[in-house]
Design a protein around this motif. Sequence first.
Motif, PDB file in Angstrom:
ATOM      1  N   PHE A   1       0.826  -1.209   0.000  1.00 49.33           N
ATOM      2  CA  PHE A   1       0.000   0.000   0.000  1.00 49.33           C
ATOM      3  C   PHE A   1       0.860   1.259   0.000  1.00 49.33           C
ATOM      4  O   PHE A   1       0.663   2.162  -0.818  1.00 49.33           O
ATOM      5  N   VAL A   2       1.807   1.315   0.923  1.00 49.58           N
ATOM      6  CA  VAL A   2       2.656   2.515   1.021  1.00 49.58           C
ATOM      7  C   VAL A   2       3.467   2.691  -0.261  1.00 49.58           C
ATOM      8  O   VAL A   2       3.609   3.814  -0.774  1.00 49.58           O
ATOM      9  N   SER A   3       4.004   1.610  -0.798  1.00 58.28           N
ATOM     10  CA  SER A   3       4.815   1.688  -2.013  1.00 58.28           C
ATOM     11  C   SER A   3       3.988   2.125  -3.213  1.00 58.28           C
ATOM     12  O   SER A   3       4.485   2.851  -4.087  1.00 58.28           O
ATOM     13  N   SER A   4       2.741   1.686  -3.269  1.00 49.62           N
ATOM     14  CA  SER A   4       1.912   1.935  -4.448  1.00 49.62           C
ATOM     15  C   SER A   4       1.207   3.280  -4.414  1.00 49.62           C
ATOM     16  O   SER A   4       0.968   3.880  -5.468  1.00 49.62           O
ATOM     17  N   ILE A   5       0.864   3.778  -3.229  1.00 46.72           N
ATOM     18  CA  ILE A   5       0.054   4.993  -3.135  1.00 46.72           C
ATOM     19  C   ILE A   5       0.903   6.256  -3.131  1.00 46.72           C
ATOM     20  O   ILE A   5       0.404   7.345  -3.439  1.00 46.72           O
ATOM     21  N   THR A   6       2.188   6.138  -2.794  1.00 43.87           N
ATOM     22  CA  THR A   6       3.043   7.318  -2.719  1.00 43.87           C
ATOM     23  C   THR A   6       3.435   7.790  -4.123  1.00 43.87           C
ATOM     24  O   THR A   6       3.441   7.006  -5.075  1.00 43.87           O
ATOM     25  N   PRO A   7       3.775   9.084  -4.263  1.00 40.69           N
ATOM     26  CA  PRO A   7       4.122   9.620  -5.595  1.00 40.69           C
ATOM     27  C   PRO A   7       5.334   8.912  -6.191  1.00 40.69           C
ATOM     28  O   PRO A   7       6.250   8.496  -5.483  1.00 40.69           O
ATOM     29  N   GLY A   8       5.321   8.798  -7.481  1.00 41.46           N
ATOM     30  CA  GLY A   8       6.409   8.184  -8.233  1.00 41.46           C
ATOM     31  C   GLY A   8       6.125   8.320  -9.711  1.00 41.46           C
ATOM     32  O   GLY A   8       5.085   8.854 -10.111  1.00 41.46           O
ATOM     33  N   PRO A   9       7.038   7.842 -10.555  1.00 45.08           N
ATOM     34  CA  PRO A   9       6.844   7.975 -12.004  1.00 45.08           C
ATOM     35  C   PRO A   9       5.508   7.428 -12.491  1.00 45.08           C
ATOM     36  O   PRO A   9       4.820   8.066 -13.287  1.00 45.08           O
ATOM     37  N   ASN A  10       5.130   6.234 -12.030  1.00 42.97           N
ATOM     38  CA  ASN A  10       3.865   5.645 -12.499  1.00 42.97           C
ATOM     39  C   ASN A  10       2.670   6.512 -12.128  1.00 42.97           C
ATOM     40  O   ASN A  10       1.776   6.756 -12.951  1.00 42.97           O
ATOM     41  N   ASN A  11       2.621   6.976 -10.890  1.00 40.43           N
ATOM     42  CA  ASN A  11       1.459   7.733 -10.443  1.00 40.43           C
ATOM     43  C   ASN A  11       1.387   9.110 -11.095  1.00 40.43           C
ATOM     44  O   ASN A  11       0.293   9.615 -11.364  1.00 40.43           O
ATOM     45  N   ILE A  12       2.522   9.727 -11.343  1.00 38.08           N
ATOM     46  CA  ILE A  12       2.524  10.998 -12.062  1.00 38.08           C
ATOM     47  C   ILE A  12       2.019  10.794 -13.486  1.00 38.08           C
ATOM     48  O   ILE A  12       1.208  11.568 -14.007  1.00 38.08           O
TER      49      ILE A  12
END
Length: 199
Positions: A15-26
Amino acid sequence: MRILIPYLPLIMFAFVSSITPGPNNIMLTSSGIWFGFRRSIPHMLGITIGFGVLLAVCATGIGALVMAAPAAQFALRAAGSGYLLYLAWQLRSMDFDRQAGQARQPMGFVAAAVFQFCNPKAWVMAITGGAAFLPQGMPAPLAIAIYCLVFCAVNLPCISVWTGAGALLRRYLSQPLWRKVFCAVMVALTVYSAVAIWL
């Protein structure tokens, strides 16, 4: 619920790894703005499935060997940061006109899946997760399968939030001033992600 208790640490890590900002989420936020939620679904599925494959690769120990090679690390960083800089260039001016939106195409399933292997954050997540949260006391293939399924089941809803946020923002960015401000913020975040890959 009891069956999930042994996997709670893995679920929280996913959850923490997936929900935090990063290239994929941007990228997904941008896709939600440009194309809406529905047209971004292949992009989301490509991320989750591609990352699931990367998880399996790293869980076997191959990931650690790849990341131990300086040339492989450089290639991953160069590919990931290069694509993010290209995305930042595309983000510099968003046009929400219907015809302009039809002219562009959202990232497809295959491209999104392949990008996971160029995403250093994904590699770090996969290697860390495999080392710390791989289920014990069962055959390795079963443990890897459960590990990947649990992580992917958490990942997809998390990244969907970012796509949905982009789709919701789309309706509020019709005014040129707010669109310019938002574009500037997204470009800055994307460039930061590209630079952070090398830090």
